[in-house]
Design a protein around this motif. Structure first.
Motif, PDB file in Angstrom:
ATOM      1  N   PRO A 103       0.835  -1.209   0.000  1.00 34.80           N
ATOM      2  CA  PRO A 103       0.000   0.000   0.000  1.00 34.80           C
ATOM      3  C   PRO A 103       0.866   1.255   0.000  1.00 34.80           C
ATOM      4  CG  PRO A 103       0.107  -0.914   2.205  1.00 34.80           C
ATOM      5  CD  PRO A 103       0.800  -1.901   1.296  1.00 34.80           C
ATOM      6  N   ALA A 104       0.301   2.336  -0.488  1.00 33.53           N
ATOM      7  CA  ALA A 104       1.047   3.593  -0.539  1.00 33.53           C
ATOM      8  C   ALA A 104       1.302   4.157   0.855  1.00 33.53           C
ATOM      9  CB  ALA A 104       0.284   4.605  -1.386  1.00 33.53           C
ATOM     10  N   ASP A 105       0.384   3.894   1.777  1.00 32.46           N
ATOM     11  CA  ASP A 105       0.501   4.414   3.139  1.00 32.46           C
ATOM     12  C   ASP A 105       1.552   3.619   3.908  1.00 32.46           C
ATOM     13  OD1 ASP A 105       0.266   5.283   5.728  1.00 32.46           O
ATOM     14  OD2 ASP A 105      -1.895   4.951   5.883  1.00 32.46           O
ATOM     15  N   PRO A 106       2.706   4.213   4.252  1.00 33.36           N
ATOM     16  CA  PRO A 106       3.770   3.467   4.926  1.00 33.36           C
ATOM     17  C   PRO A 106       3.475   3.148   6.383  1.00 33.36           C
ATOM     18  CG  PRO A 106       4.381   5.774   4.763  1.00 33.36           C
ATOM     19  CD  PRO A 106       3.098   5.616   4.001  1.00 33.36           C
ATOM     20  N   SER A 107       2.361   3.679   6.910  1.00 33.10           N
ATOM     21  CA  SER A 107       2.028   3.412   8.307  1.00 33.10           C
ATOM     22  C   SER A 107       1.077   2.228   8.474  1.00 33.10           C
ATOM     23  CB  SER A 107       1.401   4.665   8.940  1.00 33.10           C
ATOM     24  OG  SER A 107       0.133   4.951   8.353  1.00 33.10           O
ATOM     25  N   ARG A 108       0.557   1.697   7.370  1.00 34.63           N
ATOM     26  CA  ARG A 108      -0.401   0.585   7.472  1.00 34.63           C
ATOM     27  C   ARG A 108       0.274  -0.675   7.989  1.00 34.63           C
ATOM     28  NH1 ARG A 108      -5.178   0.805   4.439  1.00 34.63           N
ATOM     29  NH2 ARG A 108      -5.705  -1.065   5.629  1.00 34.63           N
ATOM     30  N   GLU A 109      -0.293  -1.261   9.026  1.00 36.31           N
ATOM     31  CA  GLU A 109       0.199  -2.534   9.531  1.00 36.31           C
ATOM     32  C   GLU A 109      -0.180  -3.630   8.538  1.00 36.31           C
ATOM     33  OE1 GLU A 109      -0.370  -5.671  13.276  1.00 36.31           O
ATOM     34  OE2 GLU A 109      -1.317  -3.683  13.350  1.00 36.31           O
ATOM     35  N   LEU A 110       0.760  -4.520   8.217  1.00 35.95           N
ATOM     36  CA  LEU A 110       0.539  -5.555   7.218  1.00 35.95           C
ATOM     37  C   LEU A 110       0.654  -6.934   7.845  1.00 35.95           C
ATOM     38  CD1 LEU A 110       2.756  -4.196   4.281  1.00 35.95           C
ATOM     39  CD2 LEU A 110       0.373  -3.622   4.829  1.00 35.95           C
ATOM     40  N   VAL A 111      -0.212  -7.834   7.393  1.00 31.78           N
ATOM     41  CA  VAL A 111      -0.106  -9.251   7.730  1.00 31.78           C
ATOM     42  C   VAL A 111      -0.146 -10.045   6.432  1.00 31.78           C
ATOM     43  CG1 VAL A 111      -1.201 -11.230   8.844  1.00 31.78           C
ATOM     44  CG2 VAL A 111      -1.112  -9.036  10.029  1.00 31.78           C
ATOM     45  N   ARG A 145       7.094   0.360   9.526  1.00 32.38           N
ATOM     46  CA  ARG A 145       5.858  -0.349   9.242  1.00 32.38           C
ATOM     47  C   ARG A 145       5.855  -1.681   9.980  1.00 32.38           C
ATOM     48  NH1 ARG A 145       2.630  -0.289   4.525  1.00 32.38           N
ATOM     49  NH2 ARG A 145       4.283   0.522   3.180  1.00 32.38           N
ATOM     50  N   LYS A 146       4.812  -1.949  10.751  1.00 32.50           N
ATOM     51  CA  LYS A 146       4.698  -3.222  11.449  1.00 32.50           C
ATOM     52  C   LYS A 146       4.201  -4.290  10.484  1.00 32.50           C
ATOM     53  CE  LYS A 146       2.779  -5.387  15.591  1.00 32.50           C
ATOM     54  NZ  LYS A 146       1.888  -5.227  16.774  1.00 32.50           N
ATOM     55  N   MET A 147       4.898  -5.445  10.474  1.00 34.97           N
ATOM     56  CA  MET A 147       4.565  -6.517   9.533  1.00 34.97           C
ATOM     57  C   MET A 147       4.663  -7.867  10.228  1.00 34.97           C
ATOM     58  SD  MET A 147       6.949  -5.230   6.382  1.00 34.97           S
ATOM     59  CE  MET A 147       8.344  -5.058   7.500  1.00 34.97           C
ATOM     60  N   THR A 148       3.747  -8.764   9.888  1.00 34.17           N
ATOM     61  CA  THR A 148       3.799 -10.146  10.378  1.00 34.17           C
ATOM     62  C   THR A 148       3.571 -11.072   9.202  1.00 34.17           C
ATOM     63  OG1 THR A 148       2.858  -9.427  12.495  1.00 34.17           O
ATOM     64  CG2 THR A 148       2.906 -11.799  12.054  1.00 34.17           C
ATOM     65  N   LEU A 149       4.432 -12.055   9.062  1.00 37.31           N
ATOM     66  CA  LEU A 149       4.297 -13.066   8.011  1.00 37.31           C
ATOM     67  C   LEU A 149       3.967 -14.412   8.633  1.00 37.31           C
ATOM     68  CD1 LEU A 149       4.603 -14.465   5.248  1.00 37.31           C
ATOM     69  CD2 LEU A 149       7.101 -14.404   5.588  1.00 37.31           C
ATOM     70  N   PHE A 150       2.805 -14.961   8.279  1.00 38.38           N
ATOM     71  CA  PHE A 150       2.441 -16.332   8.629  1.00 38.38           C
ATOM     72  C   PHE A 150       2.720 -17.185   7.393  1.00 38.38           C
ATOM     73  CE2 PHE A 150      -0.004 -13.698  11.483  1.00 38.38           C
ATOM     74  CZ  PHE A 150       0.026 -14.383  12.689  1.00 38.38           C
ATOM     75  N   VAL A 198      -2.640 -22.374   9.819  1.00 37.90           N
ATOM     76  CA  VAL A 198      -2.936 -21.030  10.307  1.00 37.90           C
ATOM     77  C   VAL A 198      -4.426 -20.961  10.639  1.00 37.90           C
ATOM     78  CG1 VAL A 198      -2.943 -18.573   9.751  1.00 37.90           C
ATOM     79  CG2 VAL A 198      -1.095 -20.039   8.897  1.00 37.90           C
ATOM     80  N   ASP A 199      -4.747 -20.580  11.872  1.00 35.39           N
ATOM     81  CA  ASP A 199      -6.141 -20.442  12.279  1.00 35.39           C
ATOM     82  C   ASP A 199      -6.283 -19.202  13.162  1.00 35.39           C
ATOM     83  OD1 ASP A 199      -5.052 -21.214  14.708  1.00 35.39           O
ATOM     84  OD2 ASP A 199      -5.941 -23.209  14.697  1.00 35.39           O
ATOM     85  N   GLU A 200      -7.500 -18.951  13.600  1.00 37.13           N
ATOM     86  CA  GLU A 200      -7.752 -17.740  14.374  1.00 37.13           C
ATOM     87  C   GLU A 200      -6.967 -17.739  15.681  1.00 37.13           C
ATOM     88  OE1 GLU A 200     -11.527 -15.143  16.133  1.00 37.13           O
ATOM     89  OE2 GLU A 200     -11.889 -16.868  14.831  1.00 37.13           O
ATOM     90  N   ALA A 201      -6.824 -18.914  16.299  1.00 39.37           N
ATOM     91  CA  ALA A 201      -6.061 -18.988  17.550  1.00 39.37           C
ATOM     92  C   ALA A 201      -4.599 -18.621  17.327  1.00 39.37           C
ATOM     93  CB  ALA A 201      -6.177 -20.395  18.138  1.00 39.37           C
ATOM     94  N   MET A 202      -4.017 -19.084  16.208  1.00 39.66           N
ATOM     95  CA  MET A 202      -2.623 -18.747  15.916  1.00 39.66           C
ATOM     96  C   MET A 202      -2.470 -17.248  15.676  1.00 39.66           C
ATOM     97  SD  MET A 202      -0.058 -20.297  12.976  1.00 39.66           S
ATOM     98  CE  MET A 202      -0.327 -21.994  13.503  1.00 39.66           C
ATOM     99  N   LEU A 207      -0.857 -11.490  17.045  1.00 41.40           N
ATOM    100  CA  LEU A 207      -1.350 -10.169  16.672  1.00 41.40           C
ATOM    101  C   LEU A 207      -2.073  -9.528  17.846  1.00 41.40           C
ATOM    102  CD1 LEU A 207      -2.830 -10.959  13.130  1.00 41.40           C
ATOM    103  CD2 LEU A 207      -0.549 -10.069  13.670  1.00 41.40           C
ATOM    104  N   THR A 208      -1.857  -8.247  18.043  1.00 46.14           N
ATOM    105  CA  THR A 208      -2.517  -7.531  19.140  1.00 46.14           C
ATOM    106  C   THR A 208      -3.999  -7.370  18.870  1.00 46.14           C
ATOM    107  OG1 THR A 208      -0.466  -6.319  19.586  1.00 46.14           O
ATOM    108  CG2 THR A 208      -2.494  -5.421  20.515  1.00 46.14           C
ATOM    109  N   ASP A 209      -4.335  -7.026  17.627  1.00 40.18           N
ATOM    110  CA  ASP A 209      -5.724  -6.831  17.227  1.00 40.18           C
ATOM    111  C   ASP A 209      -5.894  -7.401  15.823  1.00 40.18           C
ATOM    112  OD1 ASP A 209      -8.250  -5.997  16.464  1.00 40.18           O
ATOM    113  OD2 ASP A 209      -7.992  -3.910  17.108  1.00 40.18           O
ATOM    114  N   VAL A 210      -6.592  -8.506  15.715  1.00 44.26           N
ATOM    115  CA  VAL A 210      -6.736  -9.208  14.431  1.00 44.26           C
ATOM    116  C   VAL A 210      -7.459  -8.343  13.402  1.00 44.26           C
ATOM    117  CG1 VAL A 210      -7.809 -11.203  13.316  1.00 44.26           C
ATOM    118  CG2 VAL A 210      -6.662 -11.482  15.500  1.00 44.26           C
ATOM    119  N   THR A 211      -8.321  -7.440  13.834  1.00 46.59           N
ATOM    120  CA  THR A 211      -9.145  -6.670  12.895  1.00 46.59           C
ATOM    121  C   THR A 211      -8.422  -5.449  12.316  1.00 46.59           C
ATOM    122  OG1 THR A 211     -10.105  -5.246  14.625  1.00 46.59           O
ATOM    123  CG2 THR A 211     -11.204  -7.362  14.175  1.00 46.59           C
TER     124      THR A 211
END
Length: 249
Positions: A103-111, A145-150, A198-202, A207-211
């Protein structure tokens, strides 16, 4: 769309049954991390109904000096010929294509949630984002930028670029790699990471906030569909989901 002539520089096995191919980047070729190209064989000894070319994601980043694609070696005419190519072999390239990009916005958290060969565009995007983070944090150590890779695979042996991505994330305090294996007990390697799918529990464990994040989902169509349903059921808005499917060929 521009067309280019390429020569294969080298090949490398990057996981069991997964081959990376490297090419010099044409001087006037540019792309965004996550995009794909159409790679074509020149006068192949065999072909099939889909022709002599395929759409492949660029696994290299826009700033790397070489272009690199990686693919599972399957029993198809295209893959059989690709597997036999030697250095100097000529191919064609058209592109780039696609909007599965950062995304163009460098502040967006990515998963990123991916499996198997779906890691190819994710490698490009994640390494590009890490490089951008490092540039930003040199100016402000709190900016990044905060990023998490599953990253899901059957065994560590099947996970292309796993060690490279783990090392890259280790250099970036804003990056987290969560690798999970569904058949770790069948590996010759000792696995200490997550197990299963990968499931919701994982997601909740890491992640602090899944949404909140923007999600990038890619891999086999069944996996992408299952992840999308899981995230929507967990309260993630559909406009926060970016998807790309990898069918076998």
């Amino acid at each position: 769309m521009a067309g280019y002539q390429l020569k294969l520089k080298r090949k490398q096995q990057v996981a069991e049954g997964t081959l990376a191919l490297y090419f010099d980047k044409p001087d006037d070729f540019s792309f965004k991390a996550g995009q794909c190209v159409r790679l074509g064989l020149v006068d192949p000894p065999e072909t099939d109904g889909e022709g002599s070319g395929r759409i492949l994601s660029l696994a290299s980043t826009p700033t790397e000096p070489e272009l690199m694609v990686a693919t599972r070696i399957r029993d198809s005419a295209f893959k059989r010929v690709l597997n036999t190519l030697t250095s100097g072999a000529e191919l064609t390239l058209k592109g780039p294509y696609g909007d599965f990009t950062l995304p163009a916005d460098p502040s967006r958290e990515l998963v990123f949630i991916t499996g198997g060969i779906g890691i190819t565009p994710v490698r490009s995007m994640l390494l590009q984002a890490i490089a951008e983070n490092q540039a930003d944090t040199r100016a402000d150590e709190n900016k990044g930028r905060k990023m998490t890779l599953f990253y899901a695979n059957r065994r560590p042996e099947d996970a292309a670029f796993l060690d490279e991505l783990a090392q890259a994330c280790a250099t970036d305090p804003f990056c987290t790699l969560v690798a999970t294996m569904s058949q770790a007990d069948q590996s010759v390697q000792h696995w200490q990471g997550e197990r299963g799918y990968v499931d919701e529990a994982m997601l909740g464990r890491h992640l602090t906030d899944v949404t909140k994040p923007l999600y990038y989902l890619d891999g086999p169509p069944g996996m992408v569909a299952a992840m999308k349903i899981m995230l929507v059921d967990a309260g993630v808005a559909e406009d926060r989901l970016r998807t790309e499917e990898f069918a076998g060929y």
